[in-house]
Design an enzyme around this catalytic site. Structure first.
Site, PDB file in Angstrom:
ATOM      1  N   GLY A 162      25.282  42.316  36.072  1.00 13.30           N
ATOM      2  CA  GLY A 162      25.401  43.663  36.061  1.00 13.30           C
ATOM      3  C   GLY A 162      24.341  44.197  36.740  1.00 13.30           C
ATOM      4  O   GLY A 162      23.097  43.943  36.658  1.00 13.30           O
ATOM      5  N   SER A 163      24.134  45.331  37.579  1.00 11.57           N
ATOM      6  CA  SER A 163      23.214  46.029  38.050  1.00 11.57           C
ATOM      7  C   SER A 163      22.243  46.830  36.903  1.00 11.57           C
ATOM      8  O   SER A 163      22.940  47.018  35.874  1.00 11.57           O
ATOM      9  CB  SER A 163      23.663  47.144  39.041  1.00 11.57           C
ATOM     10  OG  SER A 163      24.062  46.513  40.242  1.00 11.57           O
ATOM     11  N   GLY A 164      21.288  47.109  37.271  1.00 12.16           N
ATOM     12  CA  GLY A 164      20.212  47.791  36.317  1.00 12.16           C
ATOM     13  C   GLY A 164      19.223  47.108  35.440  1.00 12.16           C
ATOM     14  O   GLY A 164      18.525  47.484  34.794  1.00 12.16           O
ATOM     15  N   HIS A 165      19.039  45.931  36.226  1.00 13.56           N
ATOM     16  CA  HIS A 165      18.048  44.940  35.792  1.00 13.56           C
ATOM     17  C   HIS A 165      17.008  44.893  36.896  1.00 13.56           C
ATOM     18  O   HIS A 165      16.488  43.725  36.737  1.00 13.56           O
ATOM     19  CB  HIS A 165      18.565  43.814  35.190  1.00 13.56           C
ATOM     20  CG  HIS A 165      19.507  43.770  34.185  1.00 13.56           C
ATOM     21  ND1 HIS A 165      19.327  44.443  32.892  1.00 13.56           N
ATOM     22  CD2 HIS A 165      20.908  43.555  34.293  1.00 13.56           C
ATOM     23  CE1 HIS A 165      20.516  44.493  32.148  1.00 13.56           C
ATOM     24  NE2 HIS A 165      21.444  43.876  32.955  1.00 13.56           N
ATOM     25  N   LYS A 222      23.744  34.276  33.476  1.00 11.93           N
ATOM     26  CA  LYS A 222      23.263  34.854  31.986  1.00 11.93           C
ATOM     27  C   LYS A 222      24.298  34.867  31.233  1.00 11.93           C
ATOM     28  O   LYS A 222      25.625  35.143  31.696  1.00 11.93           O
ATOM     29  CB  LYS A 222      22.506  36.184  32.397  1.00 11.93           C
ATOM     30  CG  LYS A 222      21.489  35.943  33.459  1.00 11.93           C
ATOM     31  CD  LYS A 222      20.596  37.389  33.069  1.00 11.93           C
ATOM     32  CE  LYS A 222      21.379  38.804  33.405  1.00 11.93           C
ATOM     33  NZ  LYS A 222      22.009  39.001  34.787  1.00 11.93           N
ATOM     34  N   ASP A 234      30.000  37.724  32.246  1.00 13.60           N
ATOM     35  CA  ASP A 234      29.708  37.084  33.538  1.00 13.60           C
ATOM     36  C   ASP A 234      30.007  35.336  33.551  1.00 13.60           C
ATOM     37  O   ASP A 234      30.337  34.828  34.602  1.00 13.60           O
ATOM     38  CB  ASP A 234      28.092  37.068  33.417  1.00 13.60           C
ATOM     39  CG  ASP A 234      27.373  38.251  33.724  1.00 13.60           C
ATOM     40  OD1 ASP A 234      27.850  39.220  33.057  1.00 13.60           O
ATOM     41  OD2 ASP A 234      26.355  38.451  34.554  1.00 13.60           O
ATOM     42  N   HIS A 236      20.749  45.455  27.635  1.00 16.10           N
ATOM     43  CA  HIS A 236      21.612  46.360  27.920  1.00 16.10           C
ATOM     44  C   HIS A 236      21.599  47.585  26.634  1.00 16.10           C
ATOM     45  O   HIS A 236      22.341  48.190  26.386  1.00 16.10           O
ATOM     46  CB  HIS A 236      23.086  46.021  27.958  1.00 16.10           C
ATOM     47  CG  HIS A 236      23.348  44.903  28.899  1.00 16.10           C
ATOM     48  ND1 HIS A 236      23.073  43.391  28.504  1.00 16.10           N
ATOM     49  CD2 HIS A 236      23.445  44.817  30.156  1.00 16.10           C
ATOM     50  CE1 HIS A 236      23.339  42.940  29.630  1.00 16.10           C
ATOM     51  NE2 HIS A 236      23.600  43.453  30.602  1.00 16.10           N
TER      52      HIS A 236
END
Lengths: 330, 330
Positions: free
Chosen positions: A53-56, A104, A109, A218
């Site tokens: 996921g994006s945001g990391h 991860k 995922d 998250h």
């Protein structure tokens, strides 16, 4: 929460266009959401593909380049990328030497990378996988069966990336990636909650005067809430939690990671406390990295990751790397 | 505001100890608050010394190393360092070729660097100065007569640093530093207020639903408040303000800078909008840097800095640099 965005729906595509403009060394397919090092495939070299996921950010796109990832697949914010992205990435980076997926440990995922591995193999790409599950805070969590994959992802991507760059075969790169994961542990702390663009407000409630110990990247719940602690106390708790699980006999690489909204001034101060605890516990620190590497959007907080290294792993860590977020020469 | 600190009084010293532990390439004098590249003084090389209040990390300590600063003097948070720090730094880095002070235009910094220059010259060190005053938002401000020094400090330190590394004499390094400053302009935007450790709460009030255009890096008031804008609108305004003042005929280097608490995902998206505006205005972009480089503790927001470059300045920008926060090879 105010955000520097247009609309939530275009956040990831906008960021990819901005990445493409900033980094000519990357080939960014905005429509299909794949970030590839421009010189891929490199003849005879194992390809390394990760994503999530994006945001990391800078994870994973910021780690694409010589000596680290061959490609990254960004999903929507906090949402797994889809198999099609991974299959495209694998095809783009495979030189015939095969591809290692660095995954991860989150349910989405894992499922999607598994499916992508099958599809890529149907297309004649040899695929191996390394699962990263370094977070000692909890077993099983909001999006995970087993431990979550967090800061150690950077260790796996850097060290396996160096091994691939040296021309090692797929089974060796995979074994080294697994060894790095097994030698790594992490623990994270949140001072504030994270706000996603889609929600526009904090995804959980963390009152002023309290912090959450053992948080995920998250905002998944941690081990416990406590009244706000000092940097010294947080280091004692976080490093203690890591060392309850990892008992390094050799030296370690330490990652003192910011969650996104904690000033670097504070992270450096926190690092001083982390080093103090490690010293008190008799752990020798070979290398230290301080900064925002595996983040959680606008969350304030930090995590500590340790990776026990032997001479080989340390040599691979020190090997040249040339990515947007991590770069050093010999 | 919750902070990852022990007590406000030790924030800077704690951070310096953490820097020392993370970066063996730096020699950090925690007591006297001077950060020096370990191989200083370098024979025949002009020394570059900068400094200013802490809270803008990685500026300046993170820019110490081959190809950039020789030394940095961190003051208390948002408070000028004292002349004694600068004199020590000058003595530590002077090889006999003289020292250039890079000074951001804030009243305290200017006075203290002036005094330090006199003291250092009394001790036989030849000193020149470059004043950085790139912020087009306001003339005169809370801590400034004239324009504030902000993002362009990075341009001056990188490019003058490369000139010094090439062995150019003091007057040439100074002239190049001035040229870079005169060729650079910046404009910043705050989405949230900044909290200092000493105060422990926001230093000004910026309501949800509003942003401040033209903010300084200490939260000094900007040009105006408006209802929250999109990334697209902010880029139009910020780049527009810079280009009202700088009329580049040649290519520019663009710095899309985060104020500290804005996620990298958002900064990349904002960069896409910045590049769009520059394209619409016919400005050619030679290089782009996106990230947290000249920050304001936990402030959310961003700034845009442009530096018009000729072939020489671009070559110096591209020259190798090896510091904690900025590093690349040839």
């Amino acid at each position: 929460m105010k955000m520097l965005i247009n609309v939530p729906e275009t956040v990831v595509a906008d960021a990819l266009r901005g990445m493409a403009a900033a980094h000519p060394s990357l080939s960014v397919d905005v429509d299909n959401r794949v970030v590839v090092r421009r010189d891929a495939p490199v003849a005879g070299k194992v390809g390394l593909v990760s994503g999530g996921g994006s945001g990391h950010e800078p994870l994973h796109g910021g780690f694409v380049g010589p000596g680290m990832l061959s490609a990254a697949c960004p999903g929507e914010v906090f949402t797994s990328p889809v198999p099609d992205q991974m299959v495209r990435a694998a095809a783009a980076v495979d030189s015939g030497a095969g591809v290692l997926f660095v995954v991860k440990n989150y349910t989405g995922d894992v499922l999607n990378f598994d499916m992508a591995a099958e599809l890529a193999e149907d297309e004649g790409v040899q695929v191996a996988k390394v699962l990263v599950n370094d977070d000692v805070a909890v077993t099983d969590s909001l999006f995970t069966a087993g431990r979550r994959g967090t800061g150690a992802t950077l260790f796996v991507e850097k060290i396996a990336g160096a091994a691939a760059e040296e021309g090692l075969p797929l089974e060796r790169v995979e074994a080294i990636g697994r060894q790095v994961n097994e030698s790594s542990r992490s623990f994270g702390v949140a001072l504030t909650a994270v706000s996603t663009p889609a929600k526009g407000s904090p995804t959980f409630d963390l009152p002023e005067g309290e912090l959450e110990l053992g948080i995920g990247i998250h905002g998944e719940p941690g081990r416990e809430r406590r009244a706000m602690m000092t940097s010294r106390e947080i280091a004692d708790f976080a490093v203690g939690a890591v060392l309850d699980d990892l008992h390094p006999r050799g030296p370690v690489i330490a990652l003192v990671n910011g969650m996104g909204a904690t000033p670097l001034l504070e992270l450096y101060g926190f690092n001083a406390e982390v080093q103090r605890v490690l010293g008190e516990r008799g752990v020798s620190v070979a290398r230290t990295l301080v900064g925002n590497y595996v983040t959680s959007l606008d969350m304030a907080g930090c995590s500590v990751s340790l990776c026990e290294v032997d001479e080989d792993l340390l040599r691979l860590w020190d090997a040249p790397v040339e990515t947007p977020a991590l770069r050093w020469g010999r």
